[in-house]
Enzyme design. Structure first.
Site, short mmCIF file in Angstrom:
data_model
loop_
_atom_site.label_atom_id
_atom_site.label_comp_id
_atom_site.label_asym_id
_atom_site.label_seq_id
_atom_site.Cartn_x
_atom_site.Cartn_y
_atom_site.Cartn_z
N SER A 195 -33.69 -62.93 63.78
CA SER A 195 -33.09 -61.69 63.26
C SER A 195 -33.82 -61.25 62.00
O SER A 195 -33.92 -62.01 61.02
CB SER A 195 -31.62 -61.93 62.91
OG SER A 195 -31.16 -60.85 62.12
N HIS B 71 -34.50 -59.72 67.06
CA HIS B 71 -33.10 -59.29 66.99
C HIS B 71 -32.94 -58.33 65.81
O HIS B 71 -33.34 -58.65 64.68
CB HIS B 71 -32.22 -60.53 66.81
CG HIS B 71 -30.76 -60.28 66.89
ND1 HIS B 71 -30.07 -60.18 68.07
CD2 HIS B 71 -29.83 -60.14 65.90
CE1 HIS B 71 -28.78 -59.99 67.82
NE2 HIS B 71 -28.61 -59.95 66.51
N ASP C 66 -30.22 -56.15 63.67
CA ASP C 66 -28.79 -56.02 63.37
C ASP C 66 -28.49 -54.66 62.77
O ASP C 66 -28.89 -54.36 61.64
CB ASP C 66 -28.36 -57.14 62.41
CG ASP C 66 -28.30 -58.48 63.12
OD1 ASP C 66 -27.59 -58.57 64.14
OD2 ASP C 66 -28.95 -59.44 62.67
N MET D 179 -25.70 -52.18 61.38
CA MET D 179 -24.32 -52.24 60.83
C MET D 179 -23.99 -50.89 60.18
O MET D 179 -24.84 -50.29 59.52
CB MET D 179 -24.23 -53.33 59.77
CG MET D 179 -24.67 -54.70 60.27
SD MET D 179 -24.34 -55.97 59.05
CE MET D 179 -25.17 -57.37 59.80
N HIS E 7 -28.61 -55.17 68.22
CA HIS E 7 -27.21 -55.59 68.16
C HIS E 7 -26.45 -54.55 67.34
O HIS E 7 -26.57 -54.49 66.12
CB HIS E 7 -27.15 -56.99 67.49
CG HIS E 7 -25.78 -57.53 67.30
ND1 HIS E 7 -25.53 -58.64 66.52
CD2 HIS E 7 -24.58 -57.15 67.79
CE1 HIS E 7 -24.23 -58.90 66.52
NE2 HIS E 7 -23.63 -57.99 67.29
N MET F 225 -23.45 -53.28 65.57
CA MET F 225 -22.16 -53.63 64.98
C MET F 225 -21.62 -52.35 64.37
O MET F 225 -21.62 -52.17 63.14
CB MET F 225 -22.36 -54.74 63.93
CG MET F 225 -22.59 -56.10 64.57
SD MET F 225 -23.33 -57.29 63.45
CE MET F 225 -25.04 -56.81 63.60
N MET G 76 -20.44 -64.22 69.11
CA MET G 76 -20.61 -64.34 67.65
C MET G 76 -20.00 -65.66 67.18
O MET G 76 -18.83 -65.94 67.46
CB MET G 76 -19.90 -63.19 66.92
CG MET G 76 -20.48 -61.82 67.14
SD MET G 76 -22.25 -61.66 66.77
CE MET G 76 -22.31 -62.18 65.05
N PHE H 184 -22.97 -60.37 57.87
CA PHE H 184 -23.95 -60.94 56.94
C PHE H 184 -24.68 -62.12 57.57
O PHE H 184 -24.10 -62.85 58.39
CB PHE H 184 -23.24 -61.43 55.66
CG PHE H 184 -22.51 -60.31 54.96
CD1 PHE H 184 -23.18 -59.47 54.08
CD2 PHE H 184 -21.17 -60.06 55.24
CE1 PHE H 184 -22.52 -58.42 53.46
CE2 PHE H 184 -20.50 -59.00 54.63
CZ PHE H 184 -21.17 -58.17 53.74
N ASP I 78 -25.02 -65.91 68.30
CA ASP I 78 -25.48 -65.29 67.07
C ASP I 78 -24.61 -65.71 65.89
O ASP I 78 -23.40 -65.49 65.90
CB ASP I 78 -25.41 -63.76 67.26
CG ASP I 78 -26.01 -62.97 66.11
OD1 ASP I 78 -26.54 -63.58 65.17
OD2 ASP I 78 -25.94 -61.73 66.18
C1 DX5 Z 1 -24.51 -61.23 61.61
C2 DX5 Z 1 -25.69 -60.85 62.47
C3 DX5 Z 1 -26.60 -61.96 62.78
C4 DX5 Z 1 -27.19 -62.63 61.59
C5 DX5 Z 1 -27.56 -64.03 61.95
O1 DX5 Z 1 -23.63 -60.19 61.53
O2 DX5 Z 1 -25.27 -60.29 63.69
O3 DX5 Z 1 -27.61 -61.57 63.70
O4 DX5 Z 1 -28.30 -61.96 61.10
O5 DX5 Z 1 -27.98 -64.60 60.80
P1 DX5 Z 1 -27.97 -66.16 60.50
O6 DX5 Z 1 -28.83 -66.78 61.55
O7 DX5 Z 1 -28.56 -66.18 59.14
O8 DX5 Z 1 -26.56 -66.61 60.57
ZN ZN Z 2 -26.87 -60.04 65.36
#
Ligand code: DX5
Ligand code: ZN
Length: 211
Positions: free
Chosen positions: A9, A34, A36, A38, A67, A69, A139, A145, A172
Site C-alpha cells: 500500500s 494497493h 487507499d 479515503m 481500495h 473507503m 479488513m 490509517f 488488509d
Molecule cells: C487502512 C488501509 C490499508 C493500510 C494498510 O485503512 O486500507 O491499506 O494502508 O496499512 P498497514 O499495512 O500499515 O496496516
Molecule cells: Zn487498503
C-alpha cells in the site's frame, strides 16, 4: 490458486515520490500496488482521488488495486475506471442495496470488482453477493490509517470464504511476516501491506517474507 499476491500500500509511501516508490516496489517483487482512497466521511482520514490514480497509471503497468473507503461509491466509480484501475474494491457498508449493480458496472469494463467489509461486518451479510465479485477484501484493522495492530478475530472470516473457489481473498491491515502466515494458513491468497514493507530496510526481503 497457490501463489500469494502481494499488494504493498502506497499509503505508507512518500507522496512526493510515488513514482519512485512504485518502481522500487515493482523491482522488489510486488504483484499489485494497493491505493487507499479515503473521503473523510466513510473513514476519518482523507487521502487521494482518481487524478492520482491516473497519474500513476501513466508511469507504471503494474496492476493498480484501488481500495475505495468512501461513501456513495456509485458517484465515483466511473472516475476510477477511467483513471486506469485494474481492480476496484468498494465497501459493502457504503453500497448496501446497490452492491450488485456496482460490481456489474465495474466488471463491464473488463476489470476486477472487489467487495470489502470492515471489522464489525460479518461475512454472512455479504453471502448473497458472493457469486459475483472477483475479490473480497477483509479488513483486519478499522480502515482509515496505516500502521495499526492486526485484529486476529477478523482474520477468522477468511475461513468462511474458502468454499468460494474463484474468489480472491485479500486481507488488509496490520500485515507483517507473522500475521501474513495466519492469513495464508486460513486460506487468504492476496495480502496488502503498507507499514511493514515501507519501514523495512529491504523492500525485497519484506515482500518475500510475506509469501
Ligand atoms: C487502512 C488501509 C490499508 C493500510 C494498510 O485503512 O486500507 O491499506 O494502508 O496499512 P498497514 O499495512 O500499515 O496496516
Ligand atoms: Zn487498503
Amino acid at each position: 490458486m497457490s501463489e500469494i499476491i502481494i499488494a504493498p500500500s502506497i499509503l505508507s509511501g512518500d507522496f512526493a515520490n510515488l513514482e519512485r516508490d512504485i518502481k522500487n516496489l515493482e523491482k522488489s517483487g510486488a504483484d499489485w500496488i494497493h491505493i487507499d482512497v479515503m473521503d473523510g466521511h466513510f473513514v476519518p482520514n482523507l487521502t487521494i482521488g482518481a487524478p492520482v490514480v491516473k497519474a500513476l497509471r501513466n508511469v507504471t503497468s503494474i496492476p493498480l488495486d484501488v481500495h475505495l473507503m468512501i461513501d456513495n461509491p456509485e458517484k465515483y466509480i466511473q472516475d476510477f475506471i477511467k483513471a486506469g484501475s485494474d481492480i476496484i474494491t468498494f465497501h459493502y457498508e457504503a453500497s448496501k442495496n446497490n452492491t450488485l449493480n456496482l460490481i456489474k458496472e465495474i466488471q463491464s469494463h473488463g476489470i476486477k470488482a472487489g467487495l470489502s467489509i470492515k471489522p464489525k461486518t460479518e461475512v454472512k451479510e455479504i453471502i448473497p453477493f458472493l457469486k459475483m465479485p472477483d475479490l473480497v477484501l477483509i479488513m483486519t484493522v478499522e480502515p482509515g490509517f496505516g500502521g495499526q495492530k492486526f485484529m486476529d478475530e477478523c482474520a477468522l472470516k477468511i475461513k468462511e470464504l474458502t468454499d468460494y473457489k474463484n474468489l480472491i481473498i485479500e486481507v488488509d491491515g496490520g500485515i507483517n511476516d507473522k500475521t501474513a502466515k495466519i492469513c495464508t494458513n486460513y486460506g487468504a491468497n492476496a495480502l496488502v501491506a503498507g507499514n511493514y514493507v515501507f519501514s523495512s530496510s529491504s523492500m525485497k526481503e519484506a515482500i518475500a517474507s510475506l509469501r
